[in-house]
Design a protein around this motif. Structure first.
Motif, PDB file in Angstrom:
ATOM      1  N   ALA B  67       0.827  -1.207   0.000  1.00 21.30           N
ATOM      2  CA  ALA B  67       0.000   0.000   0.000  1.00 21.30           C
ATOM      3  C   ALA B  67       0.864   1.261   0.000  1.00 21.30           C
ATOM      4  CB  ALA B  67      -0.932  -0.012   1.212  1.00 21.30           C
ATOM      5  N   LEU B  71       1.195   4.398  -2.805  1.00 23.65           N
ATOM      6  CA  LEU B  71       1.052   5.807  -2.429  1.00 23.65           C
ATOM      7  C   LEU B  71       2.301   6.616  -2.759  1.00 23.65           C
ATOM      8  CD1 LEU B  71      -0.611   5.376   1.048  1.00 23.65           C
ATOM      9  CD2 LEU B  71      -1.561   6.732  -0.805  1.00 23.65           C
ATOM     10  N   MET B 105      -5.321   7.742   1.173  1.00 23.78           N
ATOM     11  CA  MET B 105      -5.415   6.627   2.109  1.00 23.78           C
ATOM     12  C   MET B 105      -6.302   6.976   3.302  1.00 23.78           C
ATOM     13  SD  MET B 105      -2.419   4.210   3.174  1.00 23.78           S
ATOM     14  CE  MET B 105      -2.313   3.182   4.621  1.00 23.78           C
ATOM     15  N   ILE B 186      -7.000   3.912  -0.748  1.00 28.05           N
ATOM     16  CA  ILE B 186      -6.528   2.722  -0.058  1.00 28.05           C
ATOM     17  C   ILE B 186      -7.062   2.789   1.360  1.00 28.05           C
ATOM     18  CG2 ILE B 186      -4.518   1.451   0.748  1.00 28.05           C
ATOM     19  CD1 ILE B 186      -2.990   2.584  -1.636  1.00 28.05           C
ATOM     20  N   ASP B 188      -6.910   1.195   4.844  1.00 23.72           N
ATOM     21  CA  ASP B 188      -6.096   0.263   5.618  1.00 23.72           C
ATOM     22  C   ASP B 188      -6.801  -0.057   6.931  1.00 23.72           C
ATOM     23  OD1 ASP B 188      -4.122  -1.265   6.710  1.00 23.72           O
ATOM     24  OD2 ASP B 188      -2.657   0.340   6.936  1.00 23.72           O
TER      25      ASP B 188
END
Lengths: 326, 340
Positions: B67, B71, B105, B186, B188
């Motif tokens: 991830a 980024l 994110m 993304i 997380d």
């Protein structure tokens, strides 16, 4: 069952002292656990489940204190025991494992010594005998090469291995009750499964009762025979674990189950919008009047906003605290 | 940098090719030389427009490293990442600002990932200013619209993070990720730090925003219930490599890799009281991974072929379901036999 319960908690209130005085962080908490039984306390952060466990093991410290009620362990009232008598129970007959094994273990002492200490303190063994028993205890929790591992420090072990060490310490004296507070929250799921199976098997062999505390409904359903759901400092429902999640009587219990994205439900039912429980979990100082779940409850009526419901027996067995229960 | 389409359908918004991220460890420790942790070791991945790709695996499997590479926060050892036609690896990763407009994110912990000294307005307007939006009225408008979209009230913009509950803070985290109108988000572990009764609110919100804004998600999580609910496709990682990938229904109804099977069977369900699947052993030492299949030491199906090099290849079936296991067909046959 004719023998008295192992643990009997009656109308327990736990006070939290703050600047403005005292507020009850938990109240009216009553339950019993029989010998060898598995009992779960489920709820979200701040519901009072962990402090109830700390009260049982006599570890409540300022600003928390027992405000009312009794805790009887094996027929004796815990509050009447001296500090020395409580210490003799703790670790010996009531043991506890914690969520984060790294902070619960002593970082500057080899794990073998931390296990051996139990035999020296509670069983009057000398250190050489205690060290030998520590190797056996590590073998019991299936740590490979235990005779070498006893010399390791906690930082040399993985999270799963540390939790095995915690279990070895907790079960060293074959306690009557093991309190497991979120024992696997810090672990990966495959490691969690191993630790749960281990804990369950060892306790069954020794006849040790388990009080398991968790926010994970699936885990508690898996480990425990009976479950109590706590919300905002009170037990709202207590049932057998086969019934409570399948046909919860309290709107909060049902709401929790319905809000979970359960494995397999999308394949069976398609992707439906998850049922939300509106609002937020109230803080201790802002517990609402009446039923504490009323601001978030779909079934709430006037009586729920003014009058706190009593806990009442259900026809199908179990207890519920709701004016409009199913 | 425009990447010429190599296959029909340029509906692929993100493509990761043979990505590897290796970290040197120590050097001189007890006189020894450098050792390498292969946190991500040869990952191929595609994300389509409007898709949610679930990225599953246990701690140390490399999902967070992957991830962070996407980024642009980690420079990969090898491989390439193409984002919306723009190559972000191989020397051009300098343009963080362009990248930030494409991919954002949402973090796991809404307590740790918001600056406690900044009001919500400040948290949301800083990215806008950095990206050239300076007119007061436009900033105010966009902050207000964003807050409404994530279920907060515009008048709450003047407050600080501590004045919000965990669920509301995660809404702020989502607003921050979306304020620059990225194409890819993304996520997380976006709900694992939240109370159980709050998780459904955030999951529903993320799915709604994906539809209304046409976003693509990479959903990193160990909670398979959440992954199954949200994902269109799923990739399972183990020790730096993808071991299985496919349509969500394939992965959850017909998992082919023994590791995926174990993961799914290890999840306790509140309504089914079946024993939890266990494996022997734990994640191998990433400094000294097994020669053959990385899962072989824990796998109950492991045979001699699994324990020696080379690593099994990720074999793609016609339906797109790909598995990295020498014995996948035999295991499937056994399972089919057992269930008849």
């Amino acid at each position: 069952m004719t023998s008295p319960p192992l643990i009997e908690v009656e109308n327990l209130r736990i006070d939290l002292a703050d600047r403005s005085g005292r507020v009850a962080a938990a109240e009216g908490v009553s339950f019993r656990i029989d010998r060898g039984e598995t009992f779960g306390l489920v709820g979200e952060s701040g519901c009072g489940k962990s402090i109830t466990a700390l009260a049982l093991i006599g570890l409540l410290r300022h600003p928390l204190s027992i405000g009312a009620g009794t805790i009887r362990f094996d027929g004796r009232e815990l509050q009447n025991l001296s500090a020395a008598e409580q210490r003799a129970l703790r670790g010996n007959r009531i043991a506890m494992i914690f969520q984060e094994p790294m902070t619960a273990l002593n970082p500057v002492s080899p794990v073998g010594r931390q296990i051996a200490e139990m035999f020296v303190l509670h069983k009057g063994k000398d250190w050489s005998e205690a060290n030998r028993l520590a190797v056996e205890a590590l073998a019991d929790v299936r740590v490979p090469a235990p005779e070498r591992r006893v010399k390791d420090y906690p930082h040399q072990l993985s999270g799963g291995m540390r939790q095995r060490v915690m279990i070895a310490i907790a079960l060293a004296c074959s306690p009557d009750l093991l309190i497991a507070d979120e024992p696997t929250t810090a672990l990966d799921v495959t490691v969690q499964a191993e630790i749960i199976e281990l804990m369950r098997n060892l306790c069954a062999e020794r006849g040790t009762a388990i009080l398991m505390i968790s926010h994970d409904l699936g885990l508690v359903a898996n480990v425990c025979r009976r479950v109590a759901v706590m919300y905002a400092g009170r037990i709202v429902e207590e049932r057998g674990s086969a019934d409570i999640f399948r046909a919860g009587a309290h709107p909060y219990t049902r709401g929790l189950v319905d809000s979970l994205p359960r494995l397999g439900s999308r394949a069976a039912l398609g992707r439906t919008r998850l049922t939300e429980i509106a609002g937020v979990v109230p803080a201790i100082a802002d517990f609402p009047d009446g039923c504490r779940f009323n601001p978030r409850c779909r079934l709430a009526t006037d009586i729920c906003r003014t009058t706190a419901p009593e806990i009442t027996p259900l026809d199908a067995g179990g207890l519920v605290r709701c004016h409009h229960h199913a | 940098m425009h990447e010429p389409a190599k296959r029909p359908g340029d509906d692929v918004i993100l493509s990761v090719k043979d990505l590897a991220v290796h970290f040197p460890i120590g050097g001189g420790w007890l006189g020894g030389g450098h050792q390498l942790v292969r946190a991500v070791d040869g990952v191929d991945l595609e994300l389509k427009r409007g898709e949610c790709l679930g990225l599953v695996g246990e701690s140390g499997c490399g999902k967070s490293t992957l991830a962070l590479s996407i980024l642009g926060l980690l420079v990969p050892t090898r491989g390439r990442i193409v984002l919306d036609g723009q190559v972000v690896t191989g020397g051009q990763s300098g343009d963080r600002k362009t990248l930030a407009r494409t991919v954002q994110m949402v973090f796991q912990d809404p307590y740790a990932s918001l600056n406690p000294r900044q009001t919500v307005r400040r948290t949301l307007e800083d990215p806008l200013r950095l990206h050239g939006v300076t007119a007061r009225s436009e900033i105010d408008d966009r902050v207000a619209v964003m807050l409404k979209q994530v279920g907060l009230r515009p008048e709450q913009a003047g407050r600080y993070p501590h004045e919000f509950s965990g669920g509301q803070r995660q809404r702020i985290g989502i607003a921050r990720a979306l304020i620059l109108n990225p194409r890819i988000v993304i996520c997380d572990e976006p709900v694992s730090a939240l109370d159980v009764s709050i998780r459904a609110q955030i999951i529903n919100l993320l799915l709604e925003l994906k539809e209304t804004l046409g976003l693509s998600y990479i959903m990193v999580s160990h909670d398979l219930g959440v992954v199954e609910h949200m994902s269109d496709r799923v990739a399972v990682m183990y020790l730096g490599r993808i071991v299985e990938t496919g349509d969500w229904r394939e992965i959850f109804e017909r998992p082919a890799h023994p590791y995926t099977q174990t993961l799914i069977a290890a999840i306790p369900d509140p309504l089914r009281h079946t024993p939890l699947a266990t494996t022997k052993g734990e994640l191998p030492n990433p400094l000294n991974p097994p020669d053959g299949c990385a899962f072989a030491p824990r796998c109950r199906h492991a045979a001699a072929v699994c324990q020696r090099a080379p690593v099994p290849p990720l074999e793609t079936r016609p339906d797109g379901h790909a598995v990295r296991c020498w014995r996948a067909d035999e295991i499937a046959a056994q399972t089919a036999l057992a269930s008849t």
